[in-house]
Scaffold this motif. Structure first.
Motif, mmCIF file in Angstrom:
data_model
loop_
_atom_site.group_PDB
_atom_site.id
_atom_site.type_symbol
_atom_site.label_atom_id
_atom_site.label_comp_id
_atom_site.label_asym_id
_atom_site.label_seq_id
_atom_site.Cartn_x
_atom_site.Cartn_y
_atom_site.Cartn_z
ATOM 1 N N SER A 100 -4.337 2.958 -15.787
ATOM 2 C CA SER A 100 -5.321 2.000 -15.281
ATOM 3 C C SER A 100 -4.867 1.488 -13.921
ATOM 4 O O SER A 100 -3.737 1.742 -13.481
ATOM 5 N N ARG A 101 -5.728 0.745 -13.271
ATOM 6 C CA ARG A 101 -5.378 0.135 -11.989
ATOM 7 C C ARG A 101 -4.175 -0.795 -12.161
ATOM 8 O O ARG A 101 -3.266 -0.815 -11.335
ATOM 9 N N ALA A 102 -4.169 -1.559 -13.246
ATOM 10 C CA ALA A 102 -3.043 -2.469 -13.518
ATOM 11 C C ALA A 102 -1.750 -1.684 -13.707
ATOM 12 O O ALA A 102 -0.689 -2.093 -13.214
ATOM 13 N N ASP A 103 -1.822 -0.551 -14.415
ATOM 14 C CA ASP A 103 -0.638 0.284 -14.637
ATOM 15 C C ASP A 103 -0.057 0.756 -13.308
ATOM 16 O O ASP A 103 1.160 0.694 -13.089
ATOM 17 N N ILE A 104 -0.925 1.233 -12.436
ATOM 18 C CA ILE A 104 -0.484 1.725 -11.124
ATOM 19 C C ILE A 104 0.130 0.598 -10.312
ATOM 20 O O ILE A 104 1.171 0.768 -9.669
ATOM 21 N N GLU A 105 -0.477 -0.581 -10.360
ATOM 22 C CA GLU A 105 0.055 -1.721 -9.611
ATOM 23 C C GLU A 105 1.398 -2.193 -10.165
ATOM 24 O O GLU A 105 2.289 -2.568 -9.406
ATOM 25 N N VAL A 106 1.566 -2.170 -11.489
ATOM 26 C CA VAL A 106 2.850 -2.544 -12.100
ATOM 27 C C VAL A 106 3.940 -1.587 -11.626
ATOM 28 O O VAL A 106 5.032 -2.004 -11.221
ATOM 29 N N LEU A 107 3.652 -0.293 -11.660
ATOM 30 C CA LEU A 107 4.621 0.705 -11.187
ATOM 31 C C LEU A 107 4.929 0.509 -9.706
ATOM 32 O O LEU A 107 6.089 0.585 -9.293
ATOM 33 N N SER A 127 0.836 -1.203 0.000
ATOM 34 C CA SER A 127 0.000 0.000 0.000
ATOM 35 C C SER A 127 0.872 1.255 0.000
ATOM 36 O O SER A 127 0.490 2.283 -0.584
ATOM 37 N N PHE A 128 2.047 1.187 0.608
ATOM 38 C CA PHE A 128 2.954 2.337 0.612
ATOM 39 C C PHE A 128 3.377 2.692 -0.812
ATOM 40 O O PHE A 128 3.336 3.854 -1.217
ATOM 41 N N SER A 129 3.761 1.681 -1.593
ATOM 42 C CA SER A 129 4.176 1.929 -2.975
ATOM 43 C C SER A 129 3.002 2.367 -3.842
ATOM 44 O O SER A 129 3.159 3.213 -4.722
ATOM 45 N N MET A 130 1.834 1.803 -3.593
ATOM 46 C CA MET A 130 0.642 2.231 -4.333
ATOM 47 C C MET A 130 0.387 3.715 -4.109
ATOM 48 O O MET A 130 0.147 4.466 -5.059
ATOM 49 N N LYS A 131 0.487 4.131 -2.861
ATOM 50 C CA LYS A 131 0.254 5.542 -2.531
ATOM 51 C C LYS A 131 1.323 6.428 -3.178
ATOM 52 O O LYS A 131 1.014 7.492 -3.723
ATOM 53 N N THR A 132 2.558 5.980 -3.136
ATOM 54 C CA THR A 132 3.657 6.741 -3.745
ATOM 55 C C THR A 132 3.434 6.909 -5.250
ATOM 56 O O THR A 132 3.613 7.999 -5.791
ATOM 57 N N VAL A 133 3.037 5.837 -5.924
ATOM 58 C CA VAL A 133 2.792 5.896 -7.368
ATOM 59 C C VAL A 133 1.607 6.811 -7.675
ATOM 60 O O VAL A 133 1.663 7.623 -8.608
ATOM 61 N N GLU A 134 0.546 6.708 -6.891
ATOM 62 C CA GLU A 134 -0.621 7.565 -7.114
ATOM 63 C C GLU A 134 -0.256 9.035 -6.935
ATOM 64 O O GLU A 134 -0.668 9.890 -7.725
ATOM 65 N N GLU A 135 0.527 9.340 -5.906
ATOM 66 C CA GLU A 135 0.952 10.725 -5.676
ATOM 67 C C GLU A 135 1.863 11.214 -6.800
ATOM 68 O O GLU A 135 1.738 12.342 -7.279
ATOM 69 N N THR A 136 2.794 10.361 -7.231
ATOM 70 C CA THR A 136 3.721 10.726 -8.299
ATOM 71 C C THR A 136 2.986 10.928 -9.623
ATOM 72 O O THR A 136 3.221 11.910 -10.330
#
Length: 178
Positions: A80-87, A60-69
């Protein structure tokens, strides 16, 4: 240790994880984007079942970091959700002292990976040549909006918002660049 993180486009373009000597990773939401009973869908499942592809859920930490970035650079509305999860998975691997490279033809993924300091490679396209920061605006009344407004109509006149480049930067994490 060098590892590959595969996006949906990697499977669509024919990447077979069992053909690599490197560890390969992906996320379950990539499988959800693949057409059931298609060759890419079957390739994902077979690679996972044979142990050539490790499917992990990002923290969840990395998910939040990617969403913020992605919000900061203006790509939040096109990932997409998959794109964010891959990152996010690539960021997790990087934080665990591995050297991930995301394999994707998605320009938004490549743009965010540049900002996160993660290497990327494309297959069917040349990939990004510059890193962009985007802003959203109304093409009718020219009001500016934040990236959080992506996908929404203008609050004043109702026109669908567009995005435009506000800053360009040098690409440094592209694999195979000259």
């Amino acid at each position: 240790m060098k590892v590959l993180v595969l996006d949906t486009s990697a499977f669509v373009m024919g990447i077979n994880p069992s053909a690599f000597d490197l560890p390969t990773y992906s996320v379950m939401s990539v499988l959800d984007e693949l057409i059931p009973n298609s060759l890419p869908h079957t390739r994902f499942g077979t690679s996972r079942d044979s142990g050539h592809l490790t499917v992990k859920k990002p923290t969840s930490f990395s998910m939040k970091t990617v969403e913020e970035t992605s919000s900061r650079v203006g790509d939040v509305g096109v990932l997409s959700r998959a794109d964010i999860e891959v990152l996010a998975l690539a960021l997790d691997l990087k934080n665990n002292d591995q050297s991930p490279a995301i394999v994707s033809d998605d320009y938004a993924i490549q743009n965010v990976s540049e900002t996160l300091g993660i290497e990327h490679a494309s297959l069917a396209t040349f990939g990004i040549s510059q890193k962009f920061d985007w802003t959203y605006y109304c093409p009718a009344c020219f009001r500016r909006y934040t990236t959080e407004d992506a996908g929404q109509p203008c609050r004043v006149c109702g026109t669908p918002l567009k995005r435009k480049v506000v800053r360009k930067g040098k690409v440094t994490r592209k694999i195979g660049r000259s």
